[in-house]
Design a protein around this motif. Sequence first.
Motif, PDB file in Angstrom:
ATOM      1  N   LEU A 194       7.311  19.913   4.322  1.00  0.00           N
ATOM      2  CA  LEU A 194       7.773  21.212   4.813  1.00  0.00           C
ATOM      3  C   LEU A 194       7.537  22.291   3.745  1.00  0.00           C
ATOM      4  N   LEU A 195       7.807  21.949   2.496  1.00  0.00           N
ATOM      5  CA  LEU A 195       7.616  22.930   1.417  1.00  0.00           C
ATOM      6  C   LEU A 195       6.151  23.342   1.301  1.00  0.00           C
ATOM      7  N   GLN A 196       5.255  22.369   1.395  1.00  0.00           N
ATOM      8  CA  GLN A 196       3.830  22.694   1.274  1.00  0.00           C
ATOM      9  C   GLN A 196       3.318  23.461   2.489  1.00  0.00           C
ATOM     10  N   LEU A 197       3.863  23.138   3.671  1.00  0.00           N
ATOM     11  CA  LEU A 197       3.486  23.917   4.861  1.00  0.00           C
ATOM     12  C   LEU A 197       3.940  25.364   4.672  1.00  0.00           C
ATOM     13  N   ASN A 198       5.144  25.514   4.121  1.00  0.00           N
ATOM     14  CA  ASN A 198       5.684  26.855   3.925  1.00  0.00           C
ATOM     15  C   ASN A 198       4.884  27.643   2.885  1.00  0.00           C
TER      16      ASN A 198
ATOM     17  N   LEU B  86       9.490  30.175   6.246  1.00  0.00           N
ATOM     18  CA  LEU B  86      10.890  30.008   5.865  1.00  0.00           C
ATOM     19  C   LEU B  86      11.475  31.279   5.234  1.00  0.00           C
ATOM     20  N   ASP B  87      10.699  32.351   5.215  1.00  0.00           N
ATOM     21  CA  ASP B  87      11.226  33.592   4.656  1.00  0.00           C
ATOM     22  C   ASP B  87      12.130  34.266   5.688  1.00  0.00           C
ATOM     23  N   ASP B  88      13.198  34.839   5.223  1.00  0.00           N
ATOM     24  CA  ASP B  88      14.072  35.693   6.046  1.00  0.00           C
ATOM     25  C   ASP B  88      14.554  35.034   7.333  1.00  0.00           C
TER      26      ASP B  88
ATOM     27  N   ALA C 159      17.361  31.399  17.968  1.00  0.00           N
ATOM     28  CA  ALA C 159      16.922  30.960  16.639  1.00  0.00           C
ATOM     29  C   ALA C 159      15.622  31.639  16.227  1.00  0.00           C
ATOM     30  N   ASP C 160      15.406  31.727  14.905  1.00  0.00           N
ATOM     31  CA  ASP C 160      14.153  32.282  14.379  1.00  0.00           C
ATOM     32  C   ASP C 160      13.099  31.196  14.212  1.00  0.00           C
ATOM     33  N   PHE C 161      13.600  29.961  14.051  1.00  0.00           N
ATOM     34  CA  PHE C 161      12.685  28.886  13.646  1.00  0.00           C
ATOM     35  C   PHE C 161      13.233  27.550  14.136  1.00  0.00           C
TER      36      PHE C 161
END
Lengths: 311, 991
Positions: free
Chosen positions: A29-33, A39-41, A115-117
């Motif tokens: 997930l971190l690398q996708l982001n 994952l911002d805001d 939801a945003d995400f």
Amino acid sequence: MGKSSKDKRDLYYRKAKELGYRARSAFKLLQLNEEFHFLDDLERVVDLCAAPGSWSQVLSRKMFDEAEGDVQGKKIVAVDLQPMSPIDNVTTFQADITHPKTLSRILELFGNEKADFVCSDGAPDVTGLHDLDEYVQQQLIMSALQLTTCVLKPHGNFVAKIFRGRDIDMLYSQLGYLFKSVVCAKPRSSRGTSLEAFIVCLDYQPPANWSPKLDNNVSVEEFFHDCFVGINKLSLGDDSQLPEWHESVRTVAPFISCGGLDSFDSDATYHLDEGDMAKIEKSLDPVQSPTNPPYKRALELKRSGKLSSCV
Amino acid sequence: MKDTFHVGPSLAVKFVAGDQLLCAVGPFLHIYNVTKNRLIHKVRIFKRNKVHGIAVSEDKLAIYGGKSVSLVSWEQLTGANDVSNLEHLSPEWIVSTEFDVTGQNVFLLTCYNMVLVVDFASGDVLQRNSLPNERSILYSGSIKVLDRDHVLVNAGTVMGGIIVWDLHTGTQLWNLLGHEGSIFYVTVSDNGKYVASCSDDRSIRLWDTFTGKELSLAWGHTARIWNLKFFDNDTKLISVSEDCTCRIWSVEHTAEGIELIAADTFEVHLTKNVWGVDVNEEKMIAATSGNDGRIKLIDLKQTTRMADEMEQFDIKAIEIHCNVRFAAGEIIKGFHCFEFGIVALTSGGHVLRYTFADKSWVLLFTDQRFLSYSITNGVTVASHNVVIFSNNNCDLLLVKFTDRGKIVDQGKALKVTGLAKTTNVMCTTGDKAEVIYVTVESPNPRDNFVILAIDSSTLEVIDRFNYGKPDSFVSSCVTVLDHYILVGSRFSTVAIFDLFNCAKNGVYRIDDLNIGDTTTSIEHVETKQCRHLFSVTNRDGYYSFLAIKFDNGISHEVIHSNKTVKGFLERAFYNDEGDYVTYGFKSRLFYMYNESKCYEIMHHMCGGAHRQWGLYPVGVKEYILVYIKASQLHVLRIHKPRVPEFLTAGLHGREIRDLSICPRARATNENEYLFVTGSEDTSIKLNTVDKLTGEVTTFWTERRHISGLQRTRFISDDLLISCSALEELFLWRVDDTFARGPYIHMLQSLPVATLNPDLRIMDFDVKFTASGSFILATVYSDSSIKMWHYDNESNNFNVCVETRYKTCCILNTRLIQFRDHLFLLITATDGHAVIYRVEQDNDDALPNGLAPVVSQRIHQSGVKAVDVKVTESTLTLYTGGDDNGVCVSVFQSVPAPAAGGFPGFELSRSEFAHSIASATVTSCQLFDKGSKLLTTSIDQIVRVWDASDDELPLKLIESQYTTIADTGCCDVVQGDSIVLIGGVGLSTWNM
């Protein structure tokens, strides 16, 4: 996740332990982001098929620990059929993602805001029958997607685990009906030998004349029937005949590799010195204790010699 | 492109009237006549989907797989080779189909627990029935039609529950709870009384349909169970599993109630998964199908399979029968079985005979010389049945019997002189029926090893041969060819005694054939061009084939070596079908195993290896196993199979990771090519493909690797290399000169770097230097690159270069000769291709370094596949990636910068064709003299590209769907337009 000697040499496994993540998949997930910055805001997010919870941990850290502004009103919901140990700032529901009640509980928590995400790192039991496994995985994504269509606000984003198999292009074309941009992304932390990849769906734009409604008397295919009516000629609705076989609409989503080339290679073997190994042996016990598999009793019987190859 | 042959997972089998079996083979149905063991018809059912199941009602069939369903008549099915025009689609995955009582309507159960009622003739959907609030996804389910009004739908959920509901009323009868995990199969008995189910918990449960109570819980399978079926009037249940076994359970009424009792277990398929099962109840034959593509048949009539003529005799019973008194503690010391019966010798010197015809024991005579220590041997030559008794006091007694077991005369007694003691006596006969050869061994190393030639009709000693006893020699088996006696010994030794030469140099000795100990059998197989082929087995499970030459002094060559699956190996032979059959013991069982086709022929619980025993051929394809267990003599007749043992043998049970075709046609048949397949199941198979029919035949399954295969490749006409994880890399030689088939022998393994190797060797390449030696390059998962020199004289690998790329995993390598220089290409998970110049002191010297020339990122992530075209001034790389793309990169040679410098390369043009596939491109291969490029990818599309000029982008010539899932490798017979595609299964294509 348990620990075998192979795991011990897996740098992502080690790093997950060091950083307190419950699974190495946190890095996916971190690398996708890193690539997509989804994952911002974020205010409200839903993590589906969340157990053991490493993605929720990432979300919690991004939205709360690393947040600069006001965190009041931010919400994370993690849903799974399996129980999950608590995570700071995350509300966990042990529930079925296809059930309307789950949706109402989420919306209730969100104060009826959307939801945003939404994300899902879920995978079903793999049987070894490639076509069935791929179908069930796609159904799992579609189950996650049906909840998503009810809970995601327009322009929101959706990320889910996929297996790039024979019919993945059918899924791409379906997702293309709901999102402005659909990308197949493979983080460097996902092994190159695995069919695993992630579908990153950006900018939710549901068809104007379609209003999704969760109903547990309706199958996933039926749920999306009116949505995909343009691409899916499987219109059983009023037809009294089984349609003849026809080729499905297929689209290839662009592929993006995520995580810089300087990040660890999940296919490589890294050499650890004895000090490293000793440290792992000593300190890196599994954060999450291994789950009880359904075949636990069978394993016990096998170990005690009760199951054998002959009568 | 046209696919001509396909082997891959078979998901379903179904018996139909007239001894016919329908077998699902990918999108095809194959129809076999079971009793005649003949493939009658092949027909394509679906365009892409695999056939998962078949329902039959008289002459109507409902065939389903995935979302596809086809309702066809028997006439349509057998009247065409392709009925895929009749393929229809269901809205959801079909879990099961069944006909109603009239046969007019078909029920389709979908994975969302809905039943579509479809009119067979019109295809109209008449009804859609489902159970309110129970629409979660199912892995399994079934429909049981009890009568017109009662149709049960059994839905196996993913949460351990089985929902049984009434189709017509739409009401739930039961939610059967007890299992854990997903339900993988559920079925109802024909009488409607029982539900049987299995789940991820690996148990089988029997439920009462009328009360919903769990009746019995049965354990046995060691992995997931995929299919169940009631048979024999619902008194038995058959199950098949991921553990490769098929098991029979009996439904028994006991004091406890109704119980499932384990009745039988058969090892039927190769790792892993048995998917389909059906039973022909009239003939009592079961058929199973698995991931390996095999269709296996099992004789369920235990009585005809074996053991109906199981006889056992304790010493008391024999005593009464013979009307003699044996001494206290007297036991049977030895025996030999002939067609007529058994001749046995007791510890009291009583010689007994049992005749099969009248089932009677007779005391023949008593000989006080054979009291405590005795050995009994026997031989049948021409019509002479001869038993040879021996003791440790150098006495031999030869007794001859007629075909009916009548003793011919009082026997011939003889004393072997010049030996202190005799501890082992063995006998054999060769082509010359009139001579029996007897070997006599003394434990004293200074005594001679004696071979007697005995006239089989007079039992007179014709000749005696004395040899100095070889060192560390304990004879264990013997055979004869011409005037050579081959004797096996402990320490994995074979000694050859030349009867024409009793001098010290008359003994030729072959030591350490393998790492096992006792040689258990030596058999002459065939002779071709003065090379005599022998099969040699070792008790520790190894077997070898030796090609021995007798002219100009004896010489030998090991041309085949392998290890059996497990257990002790006592002997092996070729059967009538040309299959290599092994037998021996594993734990408490005696087994016979078809090594060529990899299946167990039979097993029998005899107590294990440590006992007196013998296996004797009788009649046609029948055997008698005689053994002693708990002081009883057991006689087991192993019958010729009543039904064919398999209809098609299948290939690997797991993914084929690589395959390679021998560059030349077979020496023995120009229409055939040898090829090897290396699989995730850790085995390598040596096969042939017929270029006309595309048909594939497997000869050997090599079990040397202990990790899943990464690469296998022929590096010359008779050498090949395989590599895998744990730093395993083996060099093999193939010998294709014998009529029986090709043989494969491991010549050498690559030295490993550490005691506990855990690196994966990802790829390798070779460049032959003069005289059969070569330079080998290996690339590893830790980014290291090594170069080795293989010297064929000494059969040794020596490392000459060790270096490292970065820290990422290297995926491919090629050694490229460009003009006068050797270059090494690697591609890695970081999307780069790197070309190194191989540094040598001079052209003939060994490499001593690698100097990077050019490094170019050509893919976003892992470069999975590469092929190279070399022209006068360029190197063109054709690569396939994890990023779904194919890249063509043209590297132009750059002249040496200064005198004494070296030429290099720079990228002149490159074209990345993205999204050419919807999933990873797994292999690419140039063919037709480099004018075409073949690619395979996980999306199961095989594509052919025009690579005739360096014009970019590549033009697609043709693309076609392959039924092979996880498509991962391919190879082309250059010039003969045969293509092999590997993945989960294998298919042959004709270009």
